[in-house]
Design an enzyme around this catalytic site. Sequence first.
Site, short mmCIF file in Angstrom:
data_model
loop_
_atom_site.label_atom_id
_atom_site.label_comp_id
_atom_site.label_asym_id
_atom_site.label_seq_id
_atom_site.Cartn_x
_atom_site.Cartn_y
_atom_site.Cartn_z
N SER A 173 0.86 -1.18 0.00
CA SER A 173 0.00 0.00 0.00
C SER A 173 0.90 1.23 0.00
O SER A 173 1.86 1.31 -0.76
CB SER A 173 -0.94 -0.03 1.22
OG SER A 173 -1.79 1.09 1.24
N TYR A 187 -5.30 8.30 -6.20
CA TYR A 187 -4.35 7.28 -5.71
C TYR A 187 -4.73 6.69 -4.36
O TYR A 187 -4.77 5.47 -4.18
CB TYR A 187 -2.97 7.92 -5.64
CG TYR A 187 -1.86 7.02 -5.16
CD1 TYR A 187 -1.35 6.01 -5.96
CD2 TYR A 187 -1.30 7.21 -3.89
CE1 TYR A 187 -0.31 5.20 -5.53
CE2 TYR A 187 -0.26 6.40 -3.44
CZ TYR A 187 0.23 5.39 -4.26
OH TYR A 187 1.26 4.59 -3.83
N LYS A 191 -5.24 2.55 -2.50
CA LYS A 191 -4.38 2.00 -1.45
C LYS A 191 -5.16 1.73 -0.17
O LYS A 191 -4.85 0.79 0.57
CB LYS A 191 -3.21 2.97 -1.19
CG LYS A 191 -2.27 3.11 -2.39
CD LYS A 191 -1.65 1.76 -2.78
CE LYS A 191 -0.61 1.89 -3.86
NZ LYS A 191 0.04 0.61 -4.19
#
Length: 333
Positions: A173, A187, A191
């Site tokens: 991650s 983004y 994650k």
Amino acid sequence: MLLLLAAACVVAFVLLLYMVSPLISPKPLKLPGAHVVVTGGSSGIGKCVAIECYKQGAFITLIARNESKLLQTKKEIEKYSVNDKQVVLCISVDVSKDYGHVENVLKQAQEKLGPVDMLINCAGTSITGKFEDLEVSCFERLMAVNYFGSVYASHAVIATMKERRMGRIVFVSSQAGQVGLFGYTAYSPTKFALRGLAEALQMEVKPYNIYVTVAYPPDTDTPGFAEEIKTKPLETKLISEASSVCQAEQVARVIVKDAIQGNFNSFMGSDGYMLSVLTSGMSPVTAITEGLQQVVCMGLFRIIGLFYLGSFDSIVRRCMIQREKSESTDKTK
């Protein structure tokens, strides 16, 4: 007298936890002769993770899109062999495109090098920018690579791991997967999603002696990070100045060590530890002492975290004011 007795009880309890903790921790995975699959293994953290595992005697399957980079990386990794039997297998495939293809290539890898003992999902990409400036396709692309790429590879090996009642799965991650920051609207969600997947999957596979690790590396000196810097908004750059850039080799060593031990969280440095505690929530622990540390440190770290958030908000506000002044000046010219 009562205070001394209470303090003695606390000390005795902590000592008991330290003694009992190793009894409930996972048995470390032995890497010599193990088959380790690394997605996104042609560069960056993935490449360094592969090298670290190879140094410890593992057989490596590298998966990435660029075949020429894969072959070049293979030559670099082979320099670190510890015996003549070790093999580095390269497979060129996009793990985010077609699950059937990913499943087939992993079957081929297992036919050549044996069942997968450890899968390290490093394939990923990043795009930064203001939410309204990013095309919707950017959100779709990042979710495909960063999240579904990990889902596909993990799904392809989990059945065999459960049959053998052993294995490790690592999801790489990011600290941007623990705290949402300016410029990472495309983004960060990808994650954060890995964390949810990892928690649910760990509960399913723990009875089979399979352990899941989520790694939260900070900004790391990789080719991908170099590209990311080019598109970072000013606010994101200023916020990022609060943390230092780590070397990929250093990050890789920590990830491999935590994966071997079966730790759920893998972090680096004091900031990483603080974020790990603050975001622990209902995440599993592999040692009683880990849970105790989270309970003790949570309040203090929350106070420190609030100061960080206040600083970040101040940066964003100042940049907005400066931008508005600049725009106002341009209009009057």
